[in-house]
Design a protein around this motif. Structure first.
Motif, PDB file in Angstrom:
ATOM      1  N   UNK A   1     -27.190  41.964   3.267  1.00  0.00           N
ATOM      2  CA  UNK A   1     -25.437  43.254   3.366  1.00  0.00           C
ATOM      3  C   UNK A   1     -24.007  41.806   4.484  1.00  0.00           C
ATOM      4  N   UNK A   2     -25.563  41.584   5.397  1.00  0.00           N
ATOM      5  CA  UNK A   2     -24.853  40.526   6.389  1.00  0.00           C
ATOM      6  C   UNK A   2     -23.963  39.383   5.386  1.00  0.00           C
ATOM      7  N   UNK A   3     -24.869  38.711   5.054  1.00  0.00           N
ATOM      8  CA  UNK A   3     -24.100  38.079   3.940  1.00  0.00           C
ATOM      9  C   UNK A   3     -22.747  37.969   3.581  1.00  0.00           C
ATOM     10  N   UNK A   4     -23.103  39.495   2.790  1.00  0.00           N
ATOM     11  CA  UNK A   4     -22.263  39.734   1.886  1.00  0.00           C
ATOM     12  C   UNK A   4     -20.553  40.357   2.616  1.00  0.00           C
ATOM     13  N   UNK A   5     -21.172  40.931   3.846  1.00  0.00           N
ATOM     14  CA  UNK A   5     -19.681  41.339   4.685  1.00  0.00           C
ATOM     15  C   UNK A   5     -18.999  40.044   5.409  1.00  0.00           C
ATOM     16  N   UNK A   6     -20.141  38.681   5.851  1.00  0.00           N
ATOM     17  CA  UNK A   6     -19.151  37.782   5.924  1.00  0.00           C
ATOM     18  C   UNK A   6     -18.699  37.198   5.190  1.00  0.00           C
ATOM     19  N   UNK A   7     -19.525  36.845   4.111  1.00  0.00           N
ATOM     20  CA  UNK A   7     -18.037  36.933   2.958  1.00  0.00           C
ATOM     21  C   UNK A   7     -16.626  37.427   2.375  1.00  0.00           C
ATOM     22  N   UNK A   8     -17.168  39.153   2.735  1.00  0.00           N
ATOM     23  CA  UNK A   8     -15.743  39.578   2.894  1.00  0.00           C
ATOM     24  C   UNK A   8     -14.395  39.495   3.771  1.00  0.00           C
ATOM     25  N   UNK A   9     -15.547  39.171   4.996  1.00  0.00           N
ATOM     26  CA  UNK A   9     -14.422  38.468   5.496  1.00  0.00           C
ATOM     27  C   UNK A   9     -13.644  37.025   5.865  1.00  0.00           C
ATOM     28  N   UNK A  10     -14.741  36.026   5.140  1.00  0.00           N
ATOM     29  CA  UNK A  10     -14.171  35.297   4.847  1.00  0.00           C
ATOM     30  C   UNK A  10     -12.757  35.120   3.748  1.00  0.00           C
ATOM     31  N   UNK A  11     -13.366  35.629   2.659  1.00  0.00           N
ATOM     32  CA  UNK A  11     -12.528  36.232   1.724  1.00  0.00           C
ATOM     33  C   UNK A  11     -11.371  37.103   2.203  1.00  0.00           C
ATOM     34  N   UNK A  12     -11.132  37.688   3.446  1.00  0.00           N
ATOM     35  CA  UNK A  12     -10.209  38.197   4.145  1.00  0.00           C
ATOM     36  C   UNK A  12      -8.809  37.695   4.856  1.00  0.00           C
ATOM     37  N   UNK A  13      -9.671  35.890   5.172  1.00  0.00           N
ATOM     38  CA  UNK A  13      -9.287  35.194   5.757  1.00  0.00           C
ATOM     39  C   UNK A  13      -8.318  34.265   4.756  1.00  0.00           C
ATOM     40  N   UNK A  14      -8.671  33.905   3.859  1.00  0.00           N
ATOM     41  CA  UNK A  14      -8.342  32.994   2.585  1.00  0.00           C
ATOM     42  C   UNK A  14      -7.363  33.415   2.511  1.00  0.00           C
ATOM     43  N   UNK A  15      -7.521  35.172   2.309  1.00  0.00           N
ATOM     44  CA  UNK A  15      -6.196  36.137   1.288  1.00  0.00           C
ATOM     45  C   UNK A  15      -5.346  36.324   2.084  1.00  0.00           C
ATOM     46  N   UNK A  16      -5.119  35.696   3.986  1.00  0.00           N
ATOM     47  CA  UNK A  16      -3.949  36.132   5.267  1.00  0.00           C
ATOM     48  C   UNK A  16      -3.506  34.320   4.325  1.00  0.00           C
ATOM     49  N   UNK A  17      -3.522  33.628   3.793  1.00  0.00           N
ATOM     50  CA  UNK A  17      -3.210  32.036   3.109  1.00  0.00           C
ATOM     51  C   UNK A  17      -2.561  32.414   2.516  1.00  0.00           C
ATOM     52  N   UNK A  18      -3.632  33.056   1.552  1.00  0.00           N
ATOM     53  CA  UNK A  18      -2.444  33.207   0.250  1.00  0.00           C
ATOM     54  C   UNK A  18      -1.007  33.801   0.407  1.00  0.00           C
ATOM     55  N   UNK A  19      -0.822  35.015   1.328  1.00  0.00           N
ATOM     56  CA  UNK A  19      -0.245  35.866   1.457  1.00  0.00           C
ATOM     57  C   UNK A  19       1.240  35.134   2.623  1.00  0.00           C
ATOM     58  N   UNK A  20       1.016  33.830   2.995  1.00  0.00           N
ATOM     59  CA  UNK A  20       2.043  33.459   3.909  1.00  0.00           C
ATOM     60  C   UNK A  20       2.121  32.405   2.840  1.00  0.00           C
ATOM     61  N   UNK A  21       1.548  31.856   2.245  1.00  0.00           N
ATOM     62  CA  UNK A  21       2.336  30.909   1.282  1.00  0.00           C
ATOM     63  C   UNK A  21       2.941  31.633  -0.200  1.00  0.00           C
ATOM     64  N   UNK A  22       2.079  32.933  -0.098  1.00  0.00           N
ATOM     65  CA  UNK A  22       3.353  33.417  -1.434  1.00  0.00           C
ATOM     66  C   UNK A  22       4.585  34.687  -1.085  1.00  0.00           C
ATOM     67  N   UNK A  23       4.465  34.643   0.622  1.00  0.00           N
ATOM     68  CA  UNK A  23       5.367  35.237   0.513  1.00  0.00           C
ATOM     69  C   UNK A  23       7.052  34.857   0.519  1.00  0.00           C
ATOM     70  N   UNK A  24       6.763  33.704   0.614  1.00  0.00           N
ATOM     71  CA  UNK A  24       8.452  32.350   0.368  1.00  0.00           C
ATOM     72  C   UNK A  24       8.641  32.426  -0.984  1.00  0.00           C
ATOM     73  N   UNK A  25       6.945  32.097  -1.600  1.00  0.00           N
ATOM     74  CA  UNK A  25       7.716  31.667  -3.193  1.00  0.00           C
ATOM     75  C   UNK A  25       8.246  32.841  -4.084  1.00  0.00           C
ATOM     76  N   UNK A  26       7.534  33.516  -3.764  1.00  0.00           N
ATOM     77  CA  UNK A  26       7.793  34.592  -4.090  1.00  0.00           C
ATOM     78  C   UNK A  26       9.089  35.739  -4.154  1.00  0.00           C
ATOM     79  N   UNK A  27       9.830  35.391  -2.435  1.00  0.00           N
ATOM     80  CA  UNK A  27      11.741  35.579  -2.818  1.00  0.00           C
ATOM     81  C   UNK A  27      12.263  34.751  -3.352  1.00  0.00           C
ATOM     82  N   UNK A  28      11.740  32.984  -3.660  1.00  0.00           N
ATOM     83  CA  UNK A  28      11.822  31.966  -3.899  1.00  0.00           C
ATOM     84  C   UNK A  28      12.602  31.991  -5.426  1.00  0.00           C
ATOM     85  N   UNK A  29      10.964  32.376  -6.023  1.00  0.00           N
ATOM     86  CA  UNK A  29      11.197  32.475  -7.007  1.00  0.00           C
ATOM     87  C   UNK A  29      11.777  34.046  -8.187  1.00  0.00           C
TER      88      UNK A  29
END
Length: 302
Positions: A1-29
């Motif tokens: 379970x520790x590995x699973x939670x670590x995987x989710x936490x890493x995925x959440x940080x990657x989601x933050x990258x996607x969020x930063x990149x998509x903010x501008x792309x969403x309003x531009x598009x």
């Protein structure tokens, strides 16, 4: 379970990258209808800007801690990429409104030019940025599970950017003008809104947020001329799934893409996990072809 939670936490940080990149792309598009395939290269420019800022900072203040450069690099990355985005919009993009296929091909060509320019200036090899000392470490949670300080910083940065963009879009006159042009461009123009200025401002802000995403990526590992290509597909999926032009859509889409992939990969494999997240996106678009959250207006429905 520790590995699973670590995987989710890493995925959440990657989601933050996607969020930063998509903010501008969403309003531009959402405002211009331009499919900007060069958006990933703005991420790359932000990453290289951070690398340059670190070099200049150390050369000017070698006795000081190199970690102090990163906060300055975030602001400078936003300014540099926003200015480049404004120049690109004035010279090229504004001639492509209403021509989505042409904009796709032209911006794809621009992305190749920017990649080659990065290779010519910085070389083909990846470059690394030193992680600030105050972000080196982990926050213990339970058992073997701990949260990386740098990934927590990326998540906090994305939340701050969402708050600032929301305040800009809903509490300032330029932001309200942009939202008016997104919902009904002709009506906004007839009421005195300078839609050309809105286009320029929107493209600059969208490019700037991509630059911030690039600065954040340098905390996760080396960056190179093609680093933007690693994020552009998932960023577009984030925008399409969440809904064009909606900040809440960007948040929802980034969570689905960023957390769904690592979850599927944990229970299956890396390749099959990617396939499964694509299947989820297809299913969502079957029921919500305009995304989970959409802008409702007469001009869009027509």
């Amino acid at each position: 379970m520790d590995i699973f939670f670590m995987q989710l936490f890493n995925g959440l940080s990657v989601s933050s990258i996607y969020l930063l990149a998509s903010l501008g792309l969403a309003i531009t598009f959402g405002l211009m209808g331009v499919i900007n395939m060069a958006h990933g290269e703005f991420i790359m420019i932000g990453a290289y800007t951070t690398y340059v800022v670190e070099g200049i900072w150390i050369s000017m203040m070698p006795e000081s801690s190199s970690g102090g450069f990163f906060i300055a690099a975030i602001f400078i990355s936003f300014i540099v990429t926003a200015l480049i985005g404004i120049i690109l919009e004035r010279l090229v993009i504004r001639h492509l409104y209403g021509r989505p296929l042409d904009s796709l091909l032209v911006t794809w060509g621009i992305s190749l030019v920017l990649q080659q320019a990065a290779r010519s200036v910085f070389g083909a090899a990846n470059v690394s940025v030193s992680c600030p000392q105050y972000l080196n470490g982990n926050v213990p949670v339970y058992g073997a599970f701990s949260m990386s300080s740098k990934r927590l910083f990326i998540m906090a940065l994305s939340v701050l950017c969402v708050v600032l963009l929301t305040l800009f879009m809903y509490k300032t006159r330029p932001g309200r003008n942009i939202r008016a042009a997104m919902q009904n461009r002709s009506m906004a123009s007839s009421l005195g809104v300078n839609t050309s200025v809105c286009d320029m401002m929107t493209f600059g802000i969208g490019s700037g947020f991509a630059g911030i995403a690039g600065a954040a990526i340098t905390l996760l590992g080396p960056v190179g001329p093609t680093v933007g290509q690693s994020y552009i597909v998932d960023t577009f999926m984030t925008v399409v799934v969440g809904g064009v032009g909606r900040i809440i859509g960007c948040i929802t889409g980034s969570l689905i893409i960023g957390l769904g992939g690592p979850t599927f990969e944990f229970f299956t494999s890396a390749s099959l996990g990617k396939v499964l997240i694509f299947i989820v996106v297809i299913i969502i678009l079957q029921f919500r072809p305009k995304g989970i959250f959409t802008i409702h207006s007469r001009s869009l429905d027509d």
